[in-house]
Design an enzyme around this catalytic site. Structure first.
Site: not given
Lengths: 145, 296
Positions: B247, B252
């Protein structure tokens, strides 16, 4: 660095305590952030979003038309974002009711003196820098008119 | 010493149901010997406004990251972090947090780098616990310190570095950022301009699957069939694949790493924590802009 008296007092309070207590202080400030007055509570779209904050934060700036052009600040951030609320509360406590010229004179990096970098992380602190920048922009626009 | 697994039928469908617990299970097991509940949030103050009774806080930014080098803490520091929170090597650790457990899965991934065996996620995280009206407290937890051994991180199995990704080009990659970041229109995540890059786009060949697609409305993980529909049917990934997820700084993508590894049973998934803040700032690495995957 010359800061408006309330802001200078806050900076001193933060500087006097250790990093853990600084978080506690920020938490207390976060609880003290006042509710929006009705004219904004029902009109979030008239407020400016501070995109640099990691959580949704909305900001409104009013500048009195006469005299010292006193600045009034209004913030909205959800309870799930206590850090952002704490930053907003520092701005509100430190700058609300101050003359426009004094708000514009606050150094852009004043927040470094709060000593929160270690407890909060420099990355998160940049949200506060952005908040100040947006407040100043709105004050400049209002006083130029 | 490990606690029994949650036998909830929704969890049973996942490849590794022992990696999740329901709010019911946690409520029934709170205070049990051998269990430590860890809250890990994006907001550094959220835990202080109220937390699950007895839980301890681990902050991803100020505690799991080394303060100087861009890396995670070392084995000695990790042992201190665990020990002072009452976590021993055999402890069952249940993580929960805000924002669909985004940061909880990140903390779990870092614990996994140190080989901590029994790590689990509270399905639905903080939001579901609160929505169900379960007990929260501001009372300070006072864990009994534990001895945690100094274990060196294993950075070879579930973590990928930039050179690993360069060698991996042509094999499956999952970009879990927003569509605007993937195409290169945005140089940062919406609302996070402070973590920018000088170039926008994605790593050639990467599939675009924003991480939160794996989460349901109530912040729980979607049921297994729904996850298979996204990652396997729609994106064409297979549990036998060698996959790298990334990410912006690797948080994430640790959520997607958790989904692929523990919920869908993929055998080899690595999280590239350098992610776009490294790739998009690196000289002469290949980049694709636009919504097509492109090739290396």
């Amino acid at each position: 660095m010359t800061l408006p008296p309330q802001l200078a007092e806050l900076v001193d309070e933060f500087a006097e305590v250790g990093p853990r207590d600084r978080l506690q202080l920020l938490l207390e400030l976060s609880d003290e952030l006042p509710e929006l007055p009705p004219r904004y509570a029902d009109a979030a779209d008239t407020m400016e979003q501070v995109h640099e904050c990691q959580s949704p934060l909305f900001l409104a700036v009013e500048v009195e038309p006469d005299g010292d052009r006193l600045v009034h600040l209004f913030f909205s951030a959800p309870p799930e974002a206590p850090t952002t609320r704490g930053f907003a509360s520092i701005m509100r406590t430190g700058l609300d009711g101050e003359p426009a010229a004094d708000v514009l004179a606050v150094p852009d990096d004043f927040y470094v003196a709060l000593g929160l970098a270690q407890a909060v992380s420099p990355l998160r602190l940049r949200g506060m820098a952005a908040m100040l920048a947006r407040i100043k922009n709105q004050v400049r626009t209002a006083t130029a008119a | 010493m490990a606690l029994q697994n949650d036998t909830d039928p929704k969890l049973a469908a996942y490849a590794h149901p022992e990696r999740l617990v329901t709010t019911e299970w946690l409520a029934a097991n709170l205070g049990a010997d051998g269990l430590v509940v860890v809250e890990s949030d994006e907001d550094v103050l959220l835990y202080e406004t109220g937390h699950i009774p007895g839980s301890v806080k681990v902050d991803w930014h100020t505690e799991l990251n080394d303060p100087v080098t861009r890396d995670y803490v070392d084995g000695a520091r990790f042992a201190e972090i665990c020990g002072e929170r009452g976590i021993g090597r055999d402890t069952t650790v249940v993580f929960y947090g805000d924002r669909n457990n985004w940061w909880a899965t990140y903390a779990l991934w870092v614990f996994s780098l140190f080989g901590h065996a029994d790590v689990r996620i509270l399905d639905g995280g903080r939001a579901k616990w609160v929505a169900e009206g379960r007990e929260m407290t501001t009372e300070q937890s006072k864990p009994t310190p534990a001895q945690y051994p100094v274990v060196e991180r294993d950075d070879t199995t579930i973590r990928a570095f930039k050179d690993d990704v360069l060698a991996h080009l042509g094999k499956p990659l999952v970009d879990v950022r927003s569509p605007g970041e993937y195409s290169g229109e945005l140089l940062h995540m919406p609302d996070y301009p402070q973590e920018g890059a000088v170039r926008g786009g994605h790593i050639p060949g990467a599939a675009s699957v924003p991480w939160a697609r794996a989460a349901a409305e109530d912040a729980t993980f979607k049921p297994r069939a729904d996850l298979e529909a996204i990652y396997q049917q729609e994106q064409g990934l297979s549990p036998a694949d060698d996959v790298v997820a990334y990410c912006r700084i690797g948080e994430r993508s640790s959520h997607t790493w958790f989904v692929l590894t523990h919920l869908l049973g993929f055998g080899k998934v690595r999280n590239y924590d350098g992610s776009w803040t490294e790739w998009g700032n690196s000289v002469r690495v290949p980049i694709v802009q636009g919504s097509e995957r492109g090739t290396a």
